[in-house]
Write a protein that holds these residues in place. Structure first.
Motif, PDB file in Angstrom:
ATOM      1  N   ILE A   1       0.816  -1.216   0.000  1.00  0.00           N
ATOM      2  CA  ILE A   1       0.000   0.000   0.000  1.00  0.00           C
ATOM      3  C   ILE A   1       0.847   1.262   0.000  1.00  0.00           C
ATOM      4  N   PHE A   2       2.131   1.131   0.319  1.00  0.00           N
ATOM      5  CA  PHE A   2       3.025   2.286   0.333  1.00  0.00           C
ATOM      6  C   PHE A   2       3.762   2.465  -0.997  1.00  0.00           C
ATOM      7  N   GLY A   3       3.411   1.639  -1.985  1.00  0.00           N
ATOM      8  CA  GLY A   3       4.047   1.745  -3.291  1.00  0.00           C
ATOM      9  C   GLY A   3       5.411   1.107  -3.370  1.00  0.00           C
ATOM     10  N   GLU A   4       5.758   0.250  -2.401  1.00  0.00           N
ATOM     11  CA  GLU A   4       7.053  -0.425  -2.395  1.00  0.00           C
ATOM     12  C   GLU A   4       6.906  -1.828  -2.986  1.00  0.00           C
ATOM     13  N   PRO A   5       7.711  -2.183  -3.994  1.00  0.00           N
ATOM     14  CA  PRO A   5       7.639  -3.537  -4.555  1.00  0.00           C
ATOM     15  C   PRO A   5       7.910  -4.583  -3.485  1.00  0.00           C
ATOM     16  N   ASP A   6       6.960  -5.508  -3.302  1.00  0.00           N
ATOM     17  CA  ASP A   6       7.138  -6.530  -2.258  1.00  0.00           C
ATOM     18  C   ASP A   6       6.856  -7.945  -2.766  1.00  0.00           C
ATOM     19  N   VAL A   7       6.477  -8.077  -4.037  1.00  0.00           N
ATOM     20  CA  VAL A   7       6.233  -9.397  -4.642  1.00  0.00           C
ATOM     21  C   VAL A   7       7.063  -9.486  -5.917  1.00  0.00           C
ATOM     22  N   LEU A   8       7.808 -10.572  -6.045  1.00  0.00           N
ATOM     23  CA  LEU A   8       8.585 -10.817  -7.259  1.00  0.00           C
ATOM     24  C   LEU A   8       8.265 -12.199  -7.796  1.00  0.00           C
ATOM     25  N   ILE A   9       7.847 -12.241  -9.049  1.00  0.00           N
ATOM     26  CA  ILE A   9       7.652 -13.503  -9.768  1.00  0.00           C
ATOM     27  C   ILE A   9       8.454 -13.388 -11.062  1.00  0.00           C
ATOM     28  N   TYR A  10       9.379 -14.297 -11.271  1.00  0.00           N
ATOM     29  CA  TYR A  10      10.173 -14.219 -12.492  1.00  0.00           C
ATOM     30  C   TYR A  10      10.406 -15.619 -13.046  1.00  0.00           C
ATOM     31  N   ARG A  11      10.726 -15.664 -14.332  1.00  0.00           N
ATOM     32  CA  ARG A  11      10.947 -16.940 -15.011  1.00  0.00           C
ATOM     33  C   ARG A  11      12.396 -17.049 -15.485  1.00  0.00           C
ATOM     34  N   PHE A  12      12.844 -18.280 -15.593  1.00  0.00           N
ATOM     35  CA  PHE A  12      14.157 -18.564 -16.149  1.00  0.00           C
ATOM     36  C   PHE A  12      14.098 -19.949 -16.774  1.00  0.00           C
ATOM     37  N   PHE A  13      15.152 -20.353 -17.444  1.00  0.00           N
ATOM     38  CA  PHE A  13      15.143 -21.615 -18.178  1.00  0.00           C
ATOM     39  C   PHE A  13      16.277 -22.518 -17.702  1.00  0.00           C
ATOM     40  N   LEU A  14      15.974 -23.803 -17.577  1.00  0.00           N
ATOM     41  CA  LEU A  14      16.957 -24.809 -17.194  1.00  0.00           C
ATOM     42  C   LEU A  14      16.789 -26.043 -18.074  1.00  0.00           C
ATOM     43  N   SER A  15      17.902 -26.665 -18.385  1.00  0.00           N
ATOM     44  CA  SER A  15      17.841 -27.949 -19.085  1.00  0.00           C
ATOM     45  C   SER A  15      17.370 -29.025 -18.118  1.00  0.00           C
ATOM     46  N   ALA A  16      16.983 -30.170 -18.648  1.00  0.00           N
ATOM     47  CA  ALA A  16      16.506 -31.269 -17.804  1.00  0.00           C
ATOM     48  C   ALA A  16      17.594 -31.713 -16.835  1.00  0.00           C
ATOM     49  N   SER A  17      18.828 -31.800 -17.317  1.00  0.00           N
ATOM     50  CA  SER A  17      19.922 -32.230 -16.439  1.00  0.00           C
ATOM     51  C   SER A  17      20.175 -31.201 -15.339  1.00  0.00           C
ATOM     52  N   ALA A  18      20.059 -29.914 -15.665  1.00  0.00           N
ATOM     53  CA  ALA A  18      20.228 -28.871 -14.655  1.00  0.00           C
ATOM     54  C   ALA A  18      19.095 -28.918 -13.632  1.00  0.00           C
ATOM     55  N   CYS A  19      17.887 -29.247 -14.077  1.00  0.00           N
ATOM     56  CA  CYS A  19      16.745 -29.384 -13.161  1.00  0.00           C
ATOM     57  C   CYS A  19      16.977 -30.516 -12.163  1.00  0.00           C
ATOM     58  N   VAL A  20      17.530 -31.630 -12.656  1.00  0.00           N
ATOM     59  CA  VAL A  20      17.820 -32.763 -11.774  1.00  0.00           C
ATOM     60  C   VAL A  20      18.855 -32.359 -10.731  1.00  0.00           C
ATOM     61  N   LYS A  21      19.884 -31.645 -11.163  1.00  0.00           N
ATOM     62  CA  LYS A  21      20.946 -31.224 -10.251  1.00  0.00           C
ATOM     63  C   LYS A  21      20.433 -30.211  -9.230  1.00  0.00           C
ATOM     64  N   GLU A  22      19.555 -29.311  -9.668  1.00  0.00           N
ATOM     65  CA  GLU A  22      19.091 -28.225  -8.812  1.00  0.00           C
ATOM     66  C   GLU A  22      17.992 -28.668  -7.856  1.00  0.00           C
ATOM     67  N   PHE A  23      17.042 -29.476  -8.355  1.00  0.00           N
ATOM     68  CA  PHE A  23      15.857 -29.784  -7.561  1.00  0.00           C
ATOM     69  C   PHE A  23      15.730 -31.266  -7.159  1.00  0.00           C
TER      70      PHE A  23
END
Length: 553
Positions: free
Chosen positions: A169-191
């Motif tokens: 309500i004070f005009g300060e950004p407080d929510v961030l939603i962003y996208r990025f891309f990962l290969s399948a192998s990187a997804c396995v390693k990361e998650f």
């Protein structure tokens, strides 16, 4: 993995993302043009697929004038050099007025530690990109993560096309939603393979090089009525989760943040209350940038036509006309050719191009960052240079103040908080909680603005007052010159180690007064002793009674 967020709350987050995507649509077209003409080496703005270097290179084919690209880069380099350069101090920690005193040695130690961590990390590299995003698109967004192996923070400025924001309500950004891309192998390693949806697992098994879009949600716990079990909301303000675009009901990973882990700064706040920044050079000048590009394209084509004009010739002359300098073409009877006249006001177009470039250079404030080199012939004195520099630094104050408030100060405070939480920075007891530590910006730009705001009017007033003081010196008793000197020292960023504390100054003055008192007393005693000696001498040398010198008395 046991997921803490309920399926219904996850669906609400996906709906929120869709709403933010829709709300941002009005800016997408203009941002796309900015991407095309100012940052053509970035991936195509409208692309929903992973970045393609080939596409980026092809985008350069549509650029016929790269002036604004240079202006944008110069602005980013200049702001960084004047505001938070790697090689010069740009902030200082000091105790908050009215708070318990903090040891100066600890403040100096904390400063050195923060500077060291900023230098070890990629903050300065990503910071330059952050400035470019703000200057070109009006908004820059950077996220901070932790590299536990290297024991330091890691920063990433996110391309504006991948970012969606909401504000409080004070005009300060407080929510961030962003996208990025990962290969399948990187997804396995990361998650971990056990947390991935089948479509990504299949790609991994087939060793596919395809990359998948992943969404990262960073939401305050108290922003929405989310059902999240097992998360400590009392010590952490933000909830985080990763969700694949190919399966919006699958959570790949969850986490929490004690404080907001991202920074969003706007060149200027929008009048309509939008979360996105406005009035940046790129947003204001995009129409002129497109016009300049078109004019340069036409000008180049006109010059080419003028130097190699089209020819009208009979069929028999095909391939026989000699276009080399002083070339001769021999024709037979009935053959002939003529050079078609090209009608174009090349001087007028060139003048228009120069006018547009000058306007773009001013919008990107290149004059400020190249003040000496651009005005060396016109400017005669250092006073003139300083006057123009002060004037232009004042013009920069609006956006710079917002950059400090929304980006630089939060980065410093986040650095201190993160280092304390990681145990790499030890707080003294009197600084517990950091509530008594202030951040003071001391970069060259900050100092220029301080001197302009704090000293310029005061200096002018003092010059006039000194004239009166020559007639009536006691009027100077109206001023606290000690405080004036400290104000000057602060405006010029004199090191706190050089400037003595008021108590130390008081002691020095007391000692000086005592020495002066002792010297005066000694001088008085010497004078008295001399006077007594003179009297004694006179008495000793007085003429004896009955001597000729006394007969006439």
């Amino acid at each position: 993995m046991k997921v803490s967020i309920s399926k219904e709350s996850l669906r609400e987050l996906v709906k929120l993302k869709a709403s933010l995507v829709t709300r941002r649509k009005t800016l997408d077209n203009i941002w796309s043009d900015i991407n095309k003409y100012i940052n053509p080496l970035l991936d195509n703005f409208s692309s929903e697929s992973p970045p393609d270097d080939g596409v980026s290179r092809n985008n350069m084919r549509e650029i016929f004038d790269n002036s604004v690209i240079k202006f944008s880069n110069r602005l980013a380099d200049g702001i960084m050099a004047y505001s938070f350069d790697r090689g010069a101090p740009w902030f200082r920690l000091k105790e908050e007025e009215g708070s318990p005193e903090i040891d100066k040695e600890w403040l100096s130690y904390a400063e050195d530690h923060c500077y060291k961590q900023f230098s070890r990390s990629n903050f300065y590299d990503e910071g330059r990109t952050m400035v470019k995003m703000g200057a070109d698109y009006g908004t820059g967004v950077m996220i901070r993560q932790e590299d536990s192996a290297k024991k330091m923070p890691v920063y990433k400025t996110i391309h504006i096309k991948n970012v969606y924001l909401d504000q409080n309500i004070f005009g300060e950004p407080d929510v961030l939603i962003y996208r990025f891309f990962l290969s399948a192998s990187a997804c396995v390693k990361e998650f971990g393979a056990e947390n991935l949806p089948n479509i990504i697992l299949e790609a991994y098994k087939q060793k596919s090089i395809k990359e998948f879009m992943i969404w990262h949600y960073i939401i305050p716990f108290n922003k929405y009525d989310l059902e999240i079990d097992g998360k400590d909301k009392s010590n952490n303000e933000y909830y985080s989760c990763y969700v694949p675009d190919c399966d919006n009901e699958k959570v790949l990973s969850e986490g929490t943040f004690r404080k907001k882990p991202f920074f969003a700064w706007r060149w200027s706040k929008s009048l309509d209350g939008s979360v996105w920044g406005t009035d940046s050079p790129g947003l204001v000048e995009i129409s002129n940038i497109k016009q300049l590009n078109g004019m340069q394209k036409d000008f180049t084509r006109s010059v080419q036509l003028a130097s190699r004009p089209p020819i009208t010739a009979t069929e028999g002359l095909e391939g026989r006309i000699d276009f080399t300098p002083e070339g001769i073409t021999y024709i037979r009877a009935g053959e002939g050719f003529a050079v078609n006249r090209v009608v174009a006001d090349l001087e007028g177009v060139a003048a228009g191009i120069t006018t547009l470039k000058d306007g773009l250079s001013q919008s990107y404030m290149n004059e400020f960052f190249l003040l000496l080199t651009q005005n060396i012939e016109r400017l005669k004195t250092a006073t003139e240079v300083e006057g123009i520099r002060d004037e232009q630094s004042t013009m920069l104050s609006a956006f710079y103040g917002r950059m400090v408030f929304e980006f630089l100060e939060p980065c410093i405070e986040d650095m201190i908080d993160g280092e304390v939480m990681a145990g790499r920075l030890k707080l003294p007891p009197e600084a517990e909680g950091r509530q008594h530590v202030n951040v003071d910006m001391i970069s060259p730009l900050a100092q220029l603005q301080k001197r302009k705001l704090l000293l310029s009017t005061t200096d002018q007033a003092m010059k006039e007052i000194v004239q009166f003081a020559q007639v009536k010196p006691e009027i100077l008793d109206n001023f606290d010159f000690d405080e004036y000197v400290r104000t000057i020292a602060d405006a010029y960023n004199i090191k706190t180690e050089v400037l003595l504390e008021e108590e130390e100054v008081k002691k020095i003055r007391e000692q000086r007064a005592q020495i002066q008192m002792a010297m005066m007393q000694q001088q008085q005693e010497q004078q008295q002793a001399q006077a007594q000696a003179d009297v004694y001498k006179k008495m000793k040398d007085a003429p004896a009674e009955g001597s000729p010198m006394t007969e006439g008395a």
